[in-house]
Design an enzyme around this catalytic site. Structure first.
Site, PDB file in Angstrom:
ATOM      1  N   GLU A 203       0.804  -1.227   0.000  1.00  0.00           N
ATOM      2  CA  GLU A 203       0.000   0.000   0.000  1.00  0.00           C
ATOM      3  C   GLU A 203       0.835   1.275   0.000  1.00  0.00           C
ATOM      4  O   GLU A 203       0.749   2.110   0.906  1.00  0.00           O
ATOM      5  CB  GLU A 203      -0.985   0.010   1.167  1.00  0.00           C
ATOM      6  N   GLU A 392      -5.320  -8.408   0.052  1.00  0.00           N
ATOM      7  CA  GLU A 392      -6.093  -8.110   1.260  1.00  0.00           C
ATOM      8  C   GLU A 392      -7.554  -7.899   0.884  1.00  0.00           C
ATOM      9  O   GLU A 392      -7.854  -7.281  -0.132  1.00  0.00           O
ATOM     10  CB  GLU A 392      -5.600  -6.842   1.971  1.00  0.00           C
TER      11      GLU A 392
END
Length: 487
Positions: A203, A392
């Site tokens: 991320e 995720e």
């Protein structure tokens, strides 16, 4: 993530802003009732896993030679963490990893995504490695393999060594990028004889913008947009250097790729015009990071929008950034943008999200199951990848412990059932999603929320460290056993 900052704001992180572009727990312990399916579910060989990250679960922040990270410092700034807690203890995973691996096995998962704490291996980020730090990950990997679980390693999940922030300004400097490449090479040399899948940075979109742009994540800075764009470019460069390091120093058959919280765009209505608009939006909203990694160049629209704030780069850097990857990891939780076709701007218009849009107990976590269908489908087309992993996906919930001591998290089951049904829809149409990692194995230190937000399949009592399966653990176990969403 702070309630004051929604994931919609991530549109400005890696690409163009919307404005600019317009604009009973017996069941939890029961075995699956139905036999595995041979057809009608997910493809044969689909990878089912779950995930954690080092700072969120390990604890032991001052043990066995671990150095300080930017999060160790950040959590001690008054008011930064909602409940005032830290990751000093977290889940005590550093000492309880065998117990936690048993939980992964209990679910039937054949894969586990974890991250290496950079300051545990190199206390100062560079220099002399810490053998006790590496030894922990050797033990972890060996225990996973002993239990028939494939380790999937993430090199960076936000715990930058504080020394690098102090000496070089962290990701503001390409020196940190080079040191990250050296760290990646060391980890690859010592672990990829057993670990065959490596994620580079987790991320970038969040840790760059939230950490250096608006200051609600470590290191807590609020820099001008030009600097934020340059830091994002540097993180892409670090990714590329890590890919090259893993290629050069990894064992035979090691695969490597990014894990990005892609700015998720979906057509508001499924028409050819709107689907095409969503495709354009997905590329442009992610032009500042993921697109440059996958294509080797910034889009004209992105550079025009950034103007004088555009990152400075060389052709040599772009070549490193676009080093070929083996797979694309996508963290997908919620829709950031529903779009429709437009004859103005770039060809799409993001629509405002109504306040009444359904969400989980985190305001940013809107419930849009179709997102996990459209984003991989469009990503595969845009970036011509044949291997996508949902690195995720998951949901926070109220997770009330009932008088019987159990957690009946039907809200999380609702979320997962609907998302997995849409993911199954995608794979049935040939979208190349090869695996799914549920966030998270267990409740943990949830960054700026502290211990207040719970994403786990297993409830954690942070006073006693007792792990208790939630009803969703039984649901996920059944999905895995049947290789199907169960709708």
């Amino acid at each position: 993530m702070s309630d004051k900052v929604s994931r919609r704001q991530l549109a400005k992180i890696a690409g163009l802003s919307a404005a600019a572009m317009a604009g009973a727990l017996e069941a939890a312990e029961a075995k699956p009732a139905a036999p595995p399916r041979n057809g009608g579910g997910f493809p044969a060989g689909f990878v089912w896993g779950t995930a954690t990250s080092s700072y969120q679960v390990e604890g032991a922040v001052s043990e066995d030679g671990r150095g300080a990270s930017i999060w160790d410092k950040f959590v001690r700034i008054p008011g930064k963490i909602e409940d005032g807690t830290t990751g000093d203890r977290a889940n005590e995973h550093y000492h309880r990893y065998k117990e936690d691996i048993a939980l992964v096995k209990e679910l039937g998962c054949r894969a586990y995504r974890f991250s290496v704490a950079w300051p545990r291996v190199f206390p100062d980020g560079d220099g002399k490695p810490n053998p006790k730090g590496l030894d922990f990950y050797n033990r972890l990997v060996d225990e996973l393999l002993k239990n028939g679980i494939e380790p999937w390693l993430t090199l960076y999940h936000w715990d930058l060594p504080q020394s690098l922030e102090d000496r070089f300004g962290g990701w503001r400097s390409t020196e940190t990028c080079k040191i990250f490449g050296d760290y990646a090479a060391y980890v690859a040399e010592h672990l990829t004889d057993r670990v065959k899948n490596v994620f580079t940075l987790n991320e970038s979109g969040r840790f760059v913008y939230f950490g250096y742009g608006i200051g609600i994540d470590a290191p807590g800075l609020t820099l001008p947009q030009a600097e934020v764009n340059q830091i994002r470019h540097n993180s892409a460069l670090a990714h590329g250097l890590a890919v090259q390091a893993v290629r050069a120093h990894g064992g035979r058959g090691t695969r490597v790729g990014p894990a990005e919280n892609i700015d998720a765009c979906a057509p508001a209505i499924d028409t050819p015009e709107n689907v095409r608009a969503a495709e354009i939006a997905l590329r442009e909203m992610n032009a500042g990071y993921l697109n440059v990694i996958m294509t080797g160049g910034y889009t004209d629209a992105f550079l025009k929008y950034a103007g004088p704030n555009a990152p400075k780069f060389t052709d040599a850097e772009l070549k490193i950034i676009s080093s070929p990857v083996d797979f694309l990891g996508l963290n997908i939780y919620a829709p950031q943008n529903y779009v429709v076709a437009s004859d103005q701007g770039a060809g799409f218009m993001p629509l405002p999200i109504p306040k009444s849009f359904p969400h989980m107990n985190s305001d940013w976590l809107r419930v849009g199951p179709e997102t996990i269908y459209w984003v991989p489908k469009l990503a595969a087309k845009i970036w011509k990848t044949d291997a996508i992993y949902i690195s995720e996906n998951g949901a926070s919930g109220d997770d009330v412990v009932r008088p019987d001591g159990r957690i009946y998290d039907t809200d999380r089951i609702m979320y997962l059932r609907n998302y997995l049904a849409q993911l199954q829809r995608a794979t049935s149409e040939g979208v190349p999603v090869r695996g799914y990692f549920l966030w998270s194995l267990m409740d943990n230190f949830e960054w700026v929320y502290g211990l207040n937000k719970r994403f786990g399949l297993y409830h954690v009592n942070f006073d006693t460290q007792v792990r208790t399966p939630k009803l969703s653990a039984s649901f996920y176990r059944n999905v895995i056993a049947n290789n199907a969403a169960g709708v």
